[in-house]
Motif scaffolding. Sequence first.
Motif, PDB file in Angstrom:
ATOM      1  N   UNK A 101     -64.159 -47.644  24.956  1.00 51.10           N
ATOM      2  CA  UNK A 101     -63.252 -48.640  24.394  1.00 51.10           C
ATOM      3  C   UNK A 101     -63.111 -49.782  25.387  1.00 51.10           C
ATOM      4  N   UNK A 102     -62.763 -50.955  24.863  1.00 50.55           N
ATOM      5  CA  UNK A 102     -62.492 -52.120  25.702  1.00 50.55           C
ATOM      6  C   UNK A 102     -61.001 -52.403  25.669  1.00 50.55           C
ATOM      7  N   UNK A 103     -60.363 -52.273  26.826  1.00 53.03           N
ATOM      8  CA  UNK A 103     -58.927 -52.464  26.929  1.00 53.03           C
ATOM      9  C   UNK A 103     -58.613 -53.811  27.576  1.00 53.03           C
ATOM     10  N   UNK A 104     -57.335 -54.147  27.603  1.00 51.16           N
ATOM     11  CA  UNK A 104     -56.902 -55.384  28.252  1.00 51.16           C
ATOM     12  C   UNK A 104     -57.279 -55.338  29.734  1.00 51.16           C
ATOM     13  N   UNK A 105     -57.709 -56.473  30.249  1.00 46.22           N
ATOM     14  CA  UNK A 105     -58.078 -56.560  31.659  1.00 46.22           C
ATOM     15  C   UNK A 105     -56.974 -55.979  32.545  1.00 46.22           C
ATOM     16  N   UNK A 106     -57.402 -55.375  33.632  1.00 48.67           N
ATOM     17  CA  UNK A 106     -56.442 -54.746  34.552  1.00 48.67           C
ATOM     18  C   UNK A 106     -55.353 -55.731  34.946  1.00 48.67           C
ATOM     19  N   UNK A 107     -55.745 -56.950  35.302  1.00 44.35           N
ATOM     20  CA  UNK A 107     -54.781 -58.035  35.451  1.00 44.35           C
ATOM     21  C   UNK A 107     -54.817 -58.786  34.131  1.00 44.35           C
ATOM     22  N   UNK A 108     -53.752 -58.690  33.311  1.00 43.88           N
ATOM     23  CA  UNK A 108     -53.814 -59.145  31.912  1.00 43.88           C
ATOM     24  C   UNK A 108     -53.895 -60.659  31.768  1.00 43.88           C
ATOM     25  N   UNK A 109     -55.081 -61.166  32.053  1.00 42.45           N
ATOM     26  CA  UNK A 109     -55.301 -62.599  32.014  1.00 42.45           C
ATOM     27  C   UNK A 109     -56.703 -62.859  31.494  1.00 42.45           C
ATOM     28  N   UNK A 110     -56.865 -63.932  30.727  1.00 43.91           N
ATOM     29  CA  UNK A 110     -58.192 -64.333  30.259  1.00 43.91           C
ATOM     30  C   UNK A 110     -59.017 -64.780  31.454  1.00 43.91           C
ATOM     31  N   UNK A 144     -60.017 -58.808  27.078  1.00 43.94           N
ATOM     32  CA  UNK A 144     -60.057 -57.377  26.783  1.00 43.94           C
ATOM     33  C   UNK A 144     -61.448 -56.833  27.093  1.00 43.94           C
ATOM     34  N   UNK A 145     -61.808 -56.849  28.375  1.00 42.44           N
ATOM     35  CA  UNK A 145     -63.139 -56.411  28.776  1.00 42.44           C
ATOM     36  C   UNK A 145     -63.151 -55.198  29.676  1.00 42.44           C
ATOM     37  N   UNK A 146     -62.018 -54.534  29.770  1.00 41.97           N
ATOM     38  CA  UNK A 146     -61.836 -53.385  30.659  1.00 41.97           C
ATOM     39  C   UNK A 146     -62.402 -52.129  29.989  1.00 41.97           C
ATOM     40  N   UNK A 176     -64.629 -53.115  44.197  1.00 47.87           N
ATOM     41  CA  UNK A 176     -63.473 -53.415  43.349  1.00 47.87           C
ATOM     42  C   UNK A 176     -63.230 -54.917  43.274  1.00 47.87           C
ATOM     43  N   UNK A 177     -63.524 -55.616  44.358  1.00 44.81           N
ATOM     44  CA  UNK A 177     -63.223 -57.045  44.430  1.00 44.81           C
ATOM     45  C   UNK A 177     -64.015 -57.864  43.412  1.00 44.81           C
ATOM     46  N   UNK A 178     -65.211 -57.402  43.056  1.00 46.27           N
ATOM     47  CA  UNK A 178     -66.043 -58.179  42.125  1.00 46.27           C
ATOM     48  C   UNK A 178     -65.907 -57.694  40.685  1.00 46.27           C
ATOM     49  N   UNK A 179     -65.068 -56.704  40.457  1.00 47.16           N
ATOM     50  CA  UNK A 179     -64.827 -56.194  39.107  1.00 47.16           C
ATOM     51  C   UNK A 179     -63.793 -57.094  38.442  1.00 47.16           C
ATOM     52  N   UNK A 180     -64.176 -57.902  37.450  1.00 43.33           N
ATOM     53  CA  UNK A 180     -63.260 -58.917  36.920  1.00 43.33           C
ATOM     54  C   UNK A 180     -62.206 -58.386  35.964  1.00 43.33           C
ATOM     55  N   UNK A 181     -62.366 -57.141  35.494  1.00 43.16           N
ATOM     56  CA  UNK A 181     -61.469 -56.666  34.441  1.00 43.16           C
ATOM     57  C   UNK A 181     -60.961 -55.236  34.621  1.00 43.16           C
ATOM     58  N   UNK A 182     -61.424 -54.537  35.649  1.00 43.35           N
ATOM     59  CA  UNK A 182     -60.991 -53.161  35.875  1.00 43.35           C
ATOM     60  C   UNK A 182     -61.847 -52.112  35.207  1.00 43.35           C
ATOM     61  N   UNK A 183     -63.000 -52.507  34.652  1.00 47.04           N
ATOM     62  CA  UNK A 183     -63.876 -51.556  33.965  1.00 47.04           C
ATOM     63  C   UNK A 183     -64.204 -50.372  34.866  1.00 47.04           C
ATOM     64  N   UNK A 184     -64.200 -49.164  34.261  1.00 49.82           N
ATOM     65  CA  UNK A 184     -64.600 -47.989  35.010  1.00 49.82           C
ATOM     66  C   UNK A 184     -66.021 -48.152  35.534  1.00 49.82           C
ATOM     67  N   UNK A 185     -66.212 -47.736  36.779  1.00 48.37           N
ATOM     68  CA  UNK A 185     -67.541 -47.780  37.403  1.00 48.37           C
ATOM     69  C   UNK A 185     -68.160 -49.177  37.357  1.00 48.37           C
TER      70      UNK A 185
END
Length: 231
Positions: A101-110, A144-146, A176-185
């Motif tokens: 599933x694609x959830x809201x970005x970890x930091x909820x911002x576009x 919503x790319x998490x 973690x720093x380059x992960x823009x949305x919090x996606x697993x792995x």
Amino acid sequence: MTIAIIEFGGSNCNLDVLHVLEDVVGVDAERVWYKETDLDRFEGAIIPGGFSYGDYLRSGAIASRTPIINSVKKIADEGKPIMGICNGFQILTESGLLNGALMTNKYPKFRCEWTNLRVETTDSPFTSAFKEGEVIRIPIAHMDGNFYADEATLSTMEDEKLVTFRYVDKEGRVTDEVNPNGSQENIAGILNGKRNVMGLMPHPERAAESILGSNDGLRMFQSMVEYINNR
């Protein structure tokens, strides 16, 4: 060869995909409205990005329940390639064509920015023109790319090499720093078990010509066309 570009109310990257397919890759493409119930005349399909139905309920939830999705499932079952970009990825997960599933970005911002992706597999209709481990530059534009999947699903995806792209730094390192949305792995794109359906959050159609800042995305469309030609 004709590739379908599936359109919903709120799709906004359809013309970009059409331009890349017709004017850059040089194949026929046709915009197809969501009420269509027969895709048999097409050799493949792309579900472009946008905000189908305003992202009401959940991103992709309403679009995944429209008549055309049954037709998309039918041609996917036949082995034809299906690519879902951004909102298209969300629609593919909501419809069950892809796991997770694609959830809201970890930091909820576009987030609208360039990202570096590492190519995790070349064994797919969408990545055969790349080299495994290659770092490419493709932009994102989403809120919503998490990507989330349970541990068992993630394990299967790793074992079967169903992850196509991960967010990395310029040297190809997962951080973690380059992960823009919090996606697993740091997952940016995945395949189905049959490997003919791919969803990804970055926008390859926005990186298909060097004048745009990168043409790395072009090879996804070229790989897809080559796959169709060889079927």
